[in-house]
Motif scaffolding. Structure first.
Motif, PDB file in Angstrom:
ATOM      1  N   GLN A 139       0.741  -1.304   0.049  1.00  0.00           N
ATOM      2  CA  GLN A 139      -0.038   0.118  -0.037  1.00  0.00           C
ATOM      3  C   GLN A 139       0.733   1.507  -0.159  1.00  0.00           C
ATOM      4  O   GLN A 139       0.510   2.239  -0.242  1.00  0.00           O
ATOM      5  CB  GLN A 139      -0.748  -0.029   1.271  1.00  0.00           C
ATOM      6  N   ASP A 140       2.101   1.157   0.301  1.00  0.00           N
ATOM      7  CA  ASP A 140       3.016   2.447   0.583  1.00  0.00           C
ATOM      8  C   ASP A 140       4.270   2.204   0.104  1.00  0.00           C
ATOM      9  O   ASP A 140       4.619   2.491  -0.958  1.00  0.00           O
ATOM     10  CB  ASP A 140       2.927   2.751   1.975  1.00  0.00           C
ATOM     11  N   VAL A 141       5.287   1.609   0.708  1.00  0.00           N
ATOM     12  CA  VAL A 141       6.466   1.580   0.459  1.00  0.00           C
ATOM     13  C   VAL A 141       6.729   0.105  -0.021  1.00  0.00           C
ATOM     14  O   VAL A 141       6.011  -0.567  -0.030  1.00  0.00           O
ATOM     15  CB  VAL A 141       7.684   1.952   1.263  1.00  0.00           C
ATOM     16  N   ILE A 142       8.161  -0.192  -0.347  1.00  0.00           N
ATOM     17  CA  ILE A 142       8.493  -1.610  -0.899  1.00  0.00           C
ATOM     18  C   ILE A 142       8.797  -2.300   0.513  1.00  0.00           C
ATOM     19  O   ILE A 142       9.552  -1.779   1.136  1.00  0.00           O
ATOM     20  CB  ILE A 142       9.767  -1.245  -1.799  1.00  0.00           C
ATOM     21  N   SER A 144       9.388  -6.709   1.773  1.00  0.00           N
ATOM     22  CA  SER A 144       9.718  -7.756   1.301  1.00  0.00           C
ATOM     23  C   SER A 144       9.388  -8.980   2.080  1.00  0.00           C
ATOM     24  O   SER A 144       9.594  -8.963   3.602  1.00  0.00           O
ATOM     25  CB  SER A 144      11.281  -7.994   1.254  1.00  0.00           C
ATOM     26  N   GLN A 154      10.470 -12.247  -1.629  1.00  0.00           N
ATOM     27  CA  GLN A 154       9.993 -11.646  -2.494  1.00  0.00           C
ATOM     28  C   GLN A 154       9.736 -10.193  -2.247  1.00  0.00           C
ATOM     29  O   GLN A 154       8.977  -9.904  -1.130  1.00  0.00           O
ATOM     30  CB  GLN A 154       8.690 -12.216  -3.243  1.00  0.00           C
ATOM     31  N   ASP A 155      10.285  -9.136  -2.763  1.00  0.00           N
ATOM     32  CA  ASP A 155       9.834  -7.730  -2.613  1.00  0.00           C
ATOM     33  C   ASP A 155       8.476  -7.620  -2.833  1.00  0.00           C
ATOM     34  O   ASP A 155       7.861  -8.133  -3.898  1.00  0.00           O
ATOM     35  CB  ASP A 155      10.702  -6.702  -3.539  1.00  0.00           C
ATOM     36  N   VAL A 157       5.882  -4.831  -3.943  1.00  0.00           N
ATOM     37  CA  VAL A 157       6.328  -3.659  -4.721  1.00  0.00           C
ATOM     38  C   VAL A 157       4.909  -2.741  -4.793  1.00  0.00           C
ATOM     39  O   VAL A 157       4.015  -3.456  -5.040  1.00  0.00           O
ATOM     40  CB  VAL A 157       7.089  -3.670  -5.867  1.00  0.00           C
ATOM     41  N   PRO A 158       4.811  -1.463  -3.967  1.00  0.00           N
ATOM     42  CA  PRO A 158       3.541  -0.730  -4.597  1.00  0.00           C
ATOM     43  C   PRO A 158       3.140  -0.604  -6.063  1.00  0.00           C
ATOM     44  O   PRO A 158       4.134  -0.316  -6.921  1.00  0.00           O
ATOM     45  CB  PRO A 158       3.673   0.577  -3.896  1.00  0.00           C
ATOM     46  N   LYS A 160       2.420  -2.990  -7.947  1.00  0.00           N
ATOM     47  CA  LYS A 160       2.357  -4.222  -8.966  1.00  0.00           C
ATOM     48  C   LYS A 160       1.934  -5.438  -8.154  1.00  0.00           C
ATOM     49  O   LYS A 160       2.214  -5.194  -6.904  1.00  0.00           O
ATOM     50  CB  LYS A 160       3.603  -4.177  -9.694  1.00  0.00           C
ATOM     51  N   THR A 162       3.495  -8.924  -6.984  1.00  0.00           N
ATOM     52  CA  THR A 162       4.416  -9.998  -7.163  1.00  0.00           C
ATOM     53  C   THR A 162       3.858 -11.324  -6.715  1.00  0.00           C
ATOM     54  O   THR A 162       2.725 -11.125  -6.019  1.00  0.00           O
ATOM     55  CB  THR A 162       5.687  -9.726  -6.558  1.00  0.00           C
ATOM     56  N   GLN A 180      12.901  -5.789   3.486  1.00  0.00           N
ATOM     57  CA  GLN A 180      13.379  -4.571   2.711  1.00  0.00           C
ATOM     58  C   GLN A 180      13.025  -3.537   3.518  1.00  0.00           C
ATOM     59  O   GLN A 180      11.820  -3.333   4.161  1.00  0.00           O
ATOM     60  CB  GLN A 180      12.699  -4.526   1.243  1.00  0.00           C
TER      61      GLN A 180
ATOM     62  N   THR B 154      13.344   4.179  -3.147  1.00  0.00           N
ATOM     63  CA  THR B 154      12.267   4.992  -3.435  1.00  0.00           C
ATOM     64  C   THR B 154      11.060   3.663  -3.170  1.00  0.00           C
ATOM     65  O   THR B 154      11.278   2.575  -3.447  1.00  0.00           O
ATOM     66  CB  THR B 154      11.944   5.536  -4.755  1.00  0.00           C
ATOM     67  N   PRO B 155       9.677   4.160  -3.078  1.00  0.00           N
ATOM     68  CA  PRO B 155       9.034   5.491  -2.841  1.00  0.00           C
ATOM     69  C   PRO B 155       9.533   5.698  -1.105  1.00  0.00           C
ATOM     70  O   PRO B 155       9.022   6.858  -1.013  1.00  0.00           O
ATOM     71  CB  PRO B 155       7.743   5.554  -3.080  1.00  0.00           C
ATOM     72  N   TYR B 156      10.356   5.124  -0.298  1.00  0.00           N
ATOM     73  CA  TYR B 156      10.614   5.564   0.759  1.00  0.00           C
ATOM     74  C   TYR B 156      10.935   6.988   0.733  1.00  0.00           C
ATOM     75  O   TYR B 156      10.741   8.030   1.568  1.00  0.00           O
ATOM     76  CB  TYR B 156      11.054   4.372   1.637  1.00  0.00           C
ATOM     77  N   TYR B 160       7.783   9.038   1.617  1.00  0.00           N
ATOM     78  CA  TYR B 160       7.421   8.525   3.165  1.00  0.00           C
ATOM     79  C   TYR B 160       8.514   9.086   4.290  1.00  0.00           C
ATOM     80  O   TYR B 160       8.017   9.215   5.229  1.00  0.00           O
ATOM     81  CB  TYR B 160       7.230   7.090   3.184  1.00  0.00           C
ATOM     82  N   PRO B 244       4.539   4.779  -8.090  1.00  0.00           N
ATOM     83  CA  PRO B 244       3.736   3.965  -8.579  1.00  0.00           C
ATOM     84  C   PRO B 244       2.096   4.658  -8.938  1.00  0.00           C
ATOM     85  O   PRO B 244       1.705   4.637  -9.714  1.00  0.00           O
ATOM     86  CB  PRO B 244       3.568   2.688  -8.067  1.00  0.00           C
ATOM     87  N   VAL B 315      15.378 -10.191  -5.741  1.00  0.00           N
ATOM     88  CA  VAL B 315      14.046 -10.527  -5.716  1.00  0.00           C
ATOM     89  C   VAL B 315      13.274  -9.233  -5.654  1.00  0.00           C
ATOM     90  O   VAL B 315      12.067  -9.131  -5.051  1.00  0.00           O
ATOM     91  CB  VAL B 315      13.940 -10.741  -4.050  1.00  0.00           C
ATOM     92  N   SER B 316      13.454  -8.356  -6.421  1.00  0.00           N
ATOM     93  CA  SER B 316      13.114  -6.851  -6.512  1.00  0.00           C
ATOM     94  C   SER B 316      11.697  -6.942  -7.416  1.00  0.00           C
ATOM     95  O   SER B 316      11.014  -5.885  -7.544  1.00  0.00           O
ATOM     96  CB  SER B 316      13.804  -5.852  -6.887  1.00  0.00           C
ATOM     97  N   SER B 317      11.628  -8.208  -7.998  1.00  0.00           N
ATOM     98  CA  SER B 317      10.340  -8.323  -9.178  1.00  0.00           C
ATOM     99  C   SER B 317      11.006  -8.077 -10.445  1.00  0.00           C
ATOM    100  O   SER B 317      10.337  -7.725 -11.392  1.00  0.00           O
ATOM    101  CB  SER B 317       9.364  -7.519  -8.836  1.00  0.00           C
ATOM    102  N   ASP B 390      19.454  -9.298   1.409  1.00  0.00           N
ATOM    103  CA  ASP B 390      19.044  -8.282   2.751  1.00  0.00           C
ATOM    104  C   ASP B 390      19.050  -8.973   4.087  1.00  0.00           C
ATOM    105  O   ASP B 390      18.361  -8.289   4.817  1.00  0.00           O
ATOM    106  CB  ASP B 390      17.587  -7.877   2.337  1.00  0.00           C
TER     107      ASP B 390
END
Lengths: 317, 552, 224, 98
Positions: A139-142, A144, A154-155, A157-158, A160, A162, A180, B154-156, B160, B244, B315-317, B390
């Motif tokens: 809903q907000d930041v990345i 994991s 798995q990350d 990601v806002p 999209k 995954t 993350q 980003t987007p942190y 944020y 996004p 693992v970032s997509s 990570d």
């Protein structure tokens, strides 16, 4: 310091695969450490200043040797790459027939919804020996989604979707970590996976207040939010019908084709202008900001359910 | 290197040295307006030590917090700010300028027989930019810090984070230009100002490694500058190229960031390798094994290093297929590093090995770098990386490379060239003690973290499940030993700069051109431009020399 | 490199032009030229970050980019391209004039180059003003008649970022040309050391090349 | 380093060619050629850039070192573009695991 471990519990099918490669890598590392450190140690003792060792005719280079110790690690590296890549491909491919679970990450919690509609926070109850597929978004930041005992990560990601899957092999409780960095309470964005025997899982599903299935919620939204006003056979607006759409190729107005997967459906709801189906006008308003991530997932689950009657896992209330 | 130097430098008296040495002027003005590469190197040394100190204090505070699973010493916000301070300052304000801008600035022109770098005024400008950038970074700390981590994801970071991202980004942006100028200067200097007879394959390997490093500095840093610029503007205006919700893409940021930051880790290891390539032959009294291979390996690392950034994004997509390309290239980039290690090892064979302090650091470098490099293979292997990405495994891996590698190389180089820089010898016995302490402390600090990482401990956690505690306790214990190992040299270096024994022009009986002039060197390095007639590292005439270090 | 001369051995008349770290004018000029080319390589990658973002977003949103690009003013973009190409020609001739030690021509050509740079900036300013009145400036007054304005806003953000960064380079270039013209009056560049003119020329040509790519990518993407 | 003086005729010829190419790309910009719009626009832009580099910036008569320095930035930009796009263009290629 109650439980001291050198390795994490091995609780999924991919955990075994990853560990095999891991132990092989440790062996290879030990091999290289031996072939480097032992000679260094030996030379340091034998050829220390003032020792009586024979120092005549030292070699200052040899292309043959160089080619040898360039080629050998290269081949080894390529083999390791192949091994890791094959496993990775398996880990990254979505399984076709799996128990679907929707996960939404937000600062700083995991919101989980099962296909049957049951919701939980920072916990994930699943049956043992079943393939579980998570659809994840943020809903907000990345964030994991990391379960060390399953060796998967798995990350999230806002914007999209995954996916992540695993097949637990041992009942028990395992950590969920957000791996993350996601802000102030990142370290508190933790939870647990509870792997249960199938009977226990079935019982667990019945506990708590009864909720409707994800598909049912999606269907309700479909009518409440007015989607059905256009996307139905007797609508006065010319909009694509969604029956049988999921996983089918869709021709677009610009001549290209896309597959109607989760991401396509999501984009169609939030950014309708991005990919216009061939033969239709760009008239759909964006629902960006009008639906929560959970509601979008429910809507998609509904569209999927009317798209794939043949799948036994989908749409079962 | 066989170099004939026309003037007999050894017969001059101490007084004459002092009079014409680059250190003979003492005014503040003579330091702040200097264009002498040696003085600029020293300016850099003092500046980076300040940042190293701040970043180390941050590390120490984090390690104390981590002694207990529930922390309790500080809030999560403070902890997050501490690791951001530690990361940004260590990476951009200590490691990147450490060997290149300090030791490189000091010895590169002397090693190639030049009077100065090609652009001395730009060289001074680069130091001022560095200080200016550092001031911005410090300013963001004083105002309350930044909590994005050094990676600014980003987007942190754009939407944020509630902290002073822009001033920190501005600081790094400005410091980036100082790096670019240094790199540009080194490349031009190496191409255009070599002494007569000094062909490419007669260059000291340190010069090769600095050249390769400069290539990365020049080609990668601009992309970082642009990325940080976009982040700052995004924070101010929120246009959305990384957001996004507005059609942007946070993964694009990761590509841009790692296009710089992966090659940048080679900025943080290549110069260390270069130093070790100087130390090993000198203290084995023997030419380096496979000279052209070691030199070309530096270039190979610099070039291949640009092709592997996506291994930070498995693992970032990121696309699975792109992941595979980046993975196979990551395995390949390990090969030239391996070749270097094998050649250093082979150099020891039939040498006459002196266990001086620099040599201890060089041997320590090989040991720690081998472990750091091999664990890199774990991270290049796709399926294993999915698990350890990570986690503390990564922390352990890159500290083995950056601290075990680069800082150890820096310490080795500093000890090796200290007599040249100051004209004085440091106390050898203390040097050895510090080297051993650092080595032990380092391993105790970081080895447990590999195990911890595989167990699943994610990075950037200030609280953690209790079963991980033992490893954190071991690590903190090691860190305190490591701290002692770093404070000792600080003390004896300061002491020796005044009270150390006079070193003479060439205490190590080394072959590089920098040893053909007095210590400390005169303002323009050489009385007369040296002419090079032979291969580097020709220790054949001095094979059996006894450096007599017990008395130092 | 047959540089064995020591500091005090220099006797040629050009020696006063040579900085202390160099042996001769030739070495100094070679260093400056190489340094400038390396600087330009860093510039390529500096702009490259924006080009990467442009490429990625254009591939993600081809339709939005075409639609947005339709709102740029091709006439001004094209005229500006012609102006820069012409001023680049003048700059090349300026370098030649310096090489031939022709002081008057050099000063005239430098001033002409700067003049066309200024014309470029004026046209650019008119265009920016038009963009403003058309509500095309992201954040400040962006108004896009589509339910999903994000991608178009990204296009205009990149348009302003790229042309803005380019305009900064032009501005710097104009000041460089004017300064050099002023310095040329003392005859500084017509006594044998014309390296500053040469590397300023490289800079100006580079800025021209950037625009050569910006024109089709930003202006022509949507005009069919 | 070369010190040959370049005749002004070369510069004016280059200028003419550049202007012609500009007219060409401008015209093509208004025709609908599908993907070829982009390809042609880039080919023309690259040609123009090459003309400027070769003749105005004297790369044609420069040393190998300067030619290398001139190309290295472009090569690195292409590395950045191609590897990044290798990610964007191959997403969603992964088949389901049956």
């Amino acid at each position: 310091m109650d439980q001291f471990h050198l390795f994490p519990p091995q609780a999924s099918t991919s955990a075994q695969e990853v560990d095999h490669l891991y132990f092989t890598l440790i062996l290879i590392s030990l091999f290289f450490i031996t072939v480097v450190f032992l000679p260094i140690l030996y030379f340091c003792i034998k050829y220390r200043r003032g020792s009586a060792a024979d120092r005549s005719n030292p070699l200052n280079g040899s292309n043959l040797i160089e080619v040898g110790w360039t080629t050998l690690p290269t081949l080894m590296g390529l083999a390791l790459f192949g091994w890791g890549a094959v496993d990775y491909f398996r880990i990254e491919r979505k399984p076709a027939n799996a128990l679907q679970v929707q996960v939404v990450g937000k600062q700083w919690m995991w919101k989980v919804q099962h296909a049957e509609g049951k919701q939980e926070i920072n916990e994930l109850h699943i049956p043992v020996d079943r393939t579980i597929a998570l659809t994840l978004t943020s809903q907000d930041v990345i964030h994991s989604f990391f379960v060390p005992a399953f060796r998967v990560k798995q990350d999230v990601v806002p914007g999209k979707y995954t996916s992540e899957w695993f097949k637990p092999t041992r009942p028990g409780e395992y950590h969920i970590f957000c791996s993350q960095y996601c802000g102030t309470q990142h370290a508190k964005m933790i939870g647990r996976v509870v792997v249960m025997q199938p009977e226990a899982y079935a019982r667990w599903l019945q506990t708590g207040e009864q909720t409707e299935s994800i598909v049912r919620s999606g269907e309700r939204l479909f009518y409440d939010r007015g989607c059905s006003g256009c996307h139905s056979p007797n609508s006065k607006f010319h909009a694509p019908l969604l029956q049988g759409l999921y996983r089918k190729p869709v021709p677009l107005a610009d001549g290209t084709m896309v597959t109607a997967d989760d991401q396509y459906l999501r984009d169609s709801i939030l950014q309708p202008a991005k990919q216009i189906s061939a033969g239709y006008d760009n008239i759909m308003p964006s629902f960006s900001g009008h639906l929560t991530e959970e509601e979008i997932m429910q809507l998609i689950a509904y569209v999927k359910s009317i798209g794939r009657e043949e799948s036994p896992d989908q749409g079962k209330p | 290197m066989n170099a004939r130097v026309a003037t007999e430098i050894d017969i001059r008296t101490e007084g004459e040295f002092a009079r014409e040495s680059y250190l003979s002027e003492h005014t503040v003005r003579s330091w702040l307006l200097t264009t002498d590469h040696k003085r600029i190197g020293i300016l850099y040394l003092f500046t980076i030590l300040i940042f190293f100190a701040i970043a180390s204090v941050a590390a120490a505070m984090m390690r104390i917090e981590l002694l207990h699973p529930t922390g309790g010493l500080m809030t999560s916000e403070t902890y997050n700010k501490l690791f951001t301070i530690h990361g940004t300052l260590m990476v951009w304000f200590f490691l990147i300028p450490s060997i290149p801008a300090v030791l490189g600035n000091f010895v590169l022109p002397m090693m190639i027989g030049a009077r100065d770098v090609a652009f001395p005024k730009l060289n001074l400008t680069s130091w001022y930019l560095f200080v200016f950038g550092g001031a911005f970074a410090t300013w963001s700390l004083i105002r309350g810090g930044v909590d994005t981590g050094w990676t600014f994801y980003t987007p942190y970071s754009t939407t944020y984070a509630n902290s002073h991202v822009i001033s920190m980004a501005a600081g790094v942006f400005i410091a980036g230009f100082s790096t670019i100028i240094t790199g540009m200067n080194f490349i031009v200097t190496t191409h255009k100002m070599r002494a007569p007879g000094l062909t490419w394959f007669r260059l000291p390997l340190f010069v090769w490694s600095l050249y390769a490093t400069s290539l990365i500095m020049v080609l990668a840093t601009p992309v970082l500058a642009m990325t940080l610029g976009l982040i700052s503007l995004e924070r101010i205006w929120g246009v959305g190229i990384f957001d996004p919700n507005l059609g942007g893409d946070p993964i694009l940021f990761q590509h841009m960031f790692w296009f710089y930051s992966h090659p940048a880790v080679y900025i943080m290891i290549l110069p260390g390798m270069g130093v070790v390539s100087e130390l090993i032959p000198c203290f084995s009294r023997k030419p380096i094994f496979g000279y052209p291979w070691v030199g070309c390996a530096s270039m190979a690392i610099a070039i291949l290093g640009f092709l592997v950034w996506g291994h930070h994004m498995f693992v970032s997509s990121q696309s699975v297929y792109a992941g595979m390309i980046f993975s196979v290239l990551s395995f390949l980039v390990a090969v030239p590093s391996g070749v270097k290690v094998f050649n250093w090892t082979a150099t020891l064979h039939k040498g006459s090995i002196h266990f001086t302090t620099p040599m201890l650091y060089a041997l320590g470098f090989i040991g720690l770098f081998v472990i750091g490099g091999l664990t890199g293979l774990f991270l290049a292997a796709l399926s294993v990386d999915v698990h350890v990405h990570d986690t503390y495994f990564i922390i352990a891996h890159f500290h083995y490379i950056m601290v075990g590698g680069m800082v150890t190389g820096f310490m080795g180089g500093l000890h090796y060239w200290w007599p040249k820089i100051t004209g004085r010898l440091y106390p050898e016995i203390w040097g050895k003690l510090a080297a051993l302490t650092t080595f032990l402390g380092f391993n105790l600090t970081f080895f447990p973290l590999f195990i911890l990482g595989y167990l699943g401990q994610p990075r950037r956690y200030h609280v953690y499940p209790p079963e991980f505690q033992i490893f954190h306790v071991l690590s903190t214990a090691g860190a305190s030993i490591l701290g002692v190992g770093y404070v000792m040299p600080l003390i004896y270096f300061i002491w020796s700069a005044k009270h150390g024994r006079a070193a003479g022009p060439n205490p190590w009986r080394a072959t590089g051109l920098e040893w053909q002039t007095s210590s400390p060197p005169p303002k323009h390095n050489f009385k007369e431009t040296p002419v090079v007639t032979g291969k580097p590292y020709d220790y054949s005439a001095e094979k059996d020399v006894d450096l007599d270090l017990a008395n130092l | 490199m047959e540089a064995t001369a020591s500091l005090n051995e220099r006797t040629e008349p050009t020696q006063s032009l040579v900085a202390r770290q160099f042996d001769d004018l030739e070495q100094q000029r070679g260093a400056a030229e190489l340094g400038m080319w390396i600087f330009l390589a860093t510039e390529v990658l500096f702009f490259g970050g924006l080009f990467l973002a442009y490429t990625v977003f254009r591939s993600l949103y081809p339709r939005d980019f075409a639609a947005a690009s339709h709102h740029t003013i091709v006439l001004i973009g094209g005229m500006n391209t012609a102006i820069l190409l012409f001023s680049s020609t003048l700059m090349a001739l300026a370098v030649r004039a310096a090489e031939l030690r022709n002081q008057t021509t050099l000063i005239r050509l430098l001033l002409a180059t700067a003049f066309f740079g200024i014309v470029f900036m004026v046209l650019k300013g008119i265009e920016y003003y038009k963009d403003w009145t058309d509500h095309l400036v992201p954040v400040l007054n962006f108004d896009w008649h589509s339910p999903n304005p994000g991608p178009a806003q990204i296009f205009f953000w990149l348009y302003f970022a790229m042309t803005g960064l380019h305009a900064i380079h032009i501005t710097v270039g104009i000041f460089v040309m004017l300064t050099l013209a002023l310095m040329a009056r003392t005859g500084k560049f017509t006594t044998g050391n014309y390296t500053p003119i040469e590397i300023a020329g490289l800079y100006w040509h580079f800025v021209d090349i950037v625009w050569i790519f910006l024109f089709p990518l930003l202006y022509l993407a949507g005009h069919r | 380093m070369e010190t040959t003086t370049h005749p002004p005729k070369t510069y004016w010829k280059t200028c003419g060619a550049l202007m012609l190419l500009l007219a060409l790309t401008w015209t093509i910009g208004y025709a609908d050629l599908g993907l070829f719009n982009l390809i042609l626009a880039l080919v023309i832009a690259i040609t123009k850039a090459l003309l400027v580099a070769l003749f105005f910036m004297h790369i044609k008569s420069s040393s190998r070192l300067l030619r290398l320095a001139a190309t290295v930035g472009v090569i690195w930009l292409l590395i950045m573009l191609s590897l990044t796009l290798s990610d964007y263009f191959t997403r969603g290629w992964v088949p389901l695991n049956h």
